[in-house]
Every structure is written in C-alpha cells, then in structure tokens.
Design a protein around this motif. Structure first.
Motif: not given
Length: 228
Positions: A168-174, A198-206, A119-130
C-alpha cells in the motif's frame, strides 16, 4: 419454416439490444501523454471497450479494454521506445511479465534494511509499468504558490513514494533540489484511487518489506511534473 424464423428472431432480439453503441473520447493526461478511451454513447462516461494511451501522439504506452468501467483481460504497457515492459491480466489479477530495468532508469529503490550479496530481492511494482503507471502521481502534483517563480531549468524534482510491506502507498513526497536549494513537499494520497495506492511489494528472500521509490522527473514551464 416460419416457426424457425420466429424462434430465431426471438433469440437474436435480446442480443441486439445488449450491444450498446460506443464512441471514442480523447483526453490529455499530461503535456506529453493523451488517452483514447471507448465510452458508451448513451452517457459518454462509462468506459466500455478499447483503451489506449499515447506518448507524443504516436507511441503507445498502454493498451487494453474496459467492461463497464472495469479494466478486464490482458493489458500491455510499454516504454517510449515501444518495448513491452509489463503485461498484466486484470481479470485474474495476475502479473504476467515485468521487464528488467536497465541502468539508465529514472527510478531507484531504497529499503531500510541491510541487504547482503546472498539475499534475493525484488523491487516494488506499480501496475501500469514505469511510464504509464506513475502518471496519476504526476497529475496529483500541484506546485505550491510560493514556488511559482522557481527556475525549472535548474531545480530537479524527484518523487518519493513509500510502499508498505502490504503493498500500500503510505506516503507521497516531492523533493526539489538544486545548488543551495533543498525542499520537500508532501501530498495527500487520499485523492488517489485505490488502484493507484496498490503495489506489488518489494521482498527480501521472499518476505515483503517496506521500500521507497525515487522517481526523477522534471518541472515543466507550466509548473507541472513530467517524466518525458
């Protein structure tokens, strides 16, 4: 010749009037990060011109520019070693560069999906960097009153963000974890701006897919979360 000067003055006068004076405002984002933002001197609120976020008062985490409170042009985002980890063009809404993460990153990503070696995978990306991109999630955090006596040197907090296939951010837990201690606290994401959700979402095989981001951080003596 006099007529030329009159015409020239008439042309330059509106341009001069449009050039509004700005001042630099310095603000604290976290215990370790401060920002320098250019705002209109007339109201001290409207962001206009250069922006910079600094870690430890000397290392740049973000720089770019605003036009009437809107991020414009190319922004660069850095890690604490001053390496560019992301470049984003806000005018065209285009990610220009995202550095690969090394094994020592404080982030991990989990999808509810079986991932095969092919599988070709990409992670979710937050604009602004890690580093800079997660600051507003740290700022949203408030330590619950019944946890004020918690041992911040023992308990390890981890932010969990659920990002939908639509980015889209759906949940925030600590999560707070230590030996014989495990607690999680949810926070209302409605207090975040639309940009922070707002994020760039993760993908699997596009194909976009939901993904959870886990960000290991620490609890300061003042009861705040920090990455540094």
């Amino acid at each position: 010749m006099k007529r030329f000067y009159i015409y020239l003055l008439a042309f330059l006068l509106p341009v001069c009037c449009l050039a509004q004076e700005t001042v630099i405002i310095k603000r604290k984002l976290t215990n370790a990060v401060k920002e320098r933002v250019s705002v209109l001197k007339s109201d001290n609120v409207t962001k206009q011109g250069l922006y910079q976020a600094l870690w430890d008062s000397k290392t740049v985490l973000a720089n770019g520019s605003y036009t009437k409170n809107v991020k414009t042009g190319i922004w660069n985002f850095y890690d604490t070693k001053n390496n560019v980890i992301q470049r984003f063009n806000y005018t065209t809404n285009t990610l220009l560069y995202e550095a690969p993460e090394d094994s020592a990153t404080n982030c991990r990503y989990v999808v509810d999906h079986t991932v095969r070696d092919t599988d070709r995978t990409t992670k979710p990306i937050v604009i602004g960097g890690r580093f800079f991109g997660y600051i507003n999630y740290l700022r949203l955090f408030r330590l619950p009153p019944d946890m004020r006596n918690i041992n911040n040197e023992v308990v390890v907090p981890t932010i969990e963000l659920l990002v939908s296939p639509g980015g889209r951010l759906a949940e925030y837990i600590v999560h707070f974890q230590a030996e014989n201690y495990d607690r999680k606290v949810g926070f209302n994401i409605d207090y975040l701006s639309d940009e922070d959700k707002t994020f760039i979402p993760a993908t699997i095989n596009g194909e976009p897919i939901a993904c959870r981001i886990f960000i290991r951080c620490f609890l300061t003596s003042g009861g705040d979360l920090d990455l540094f």
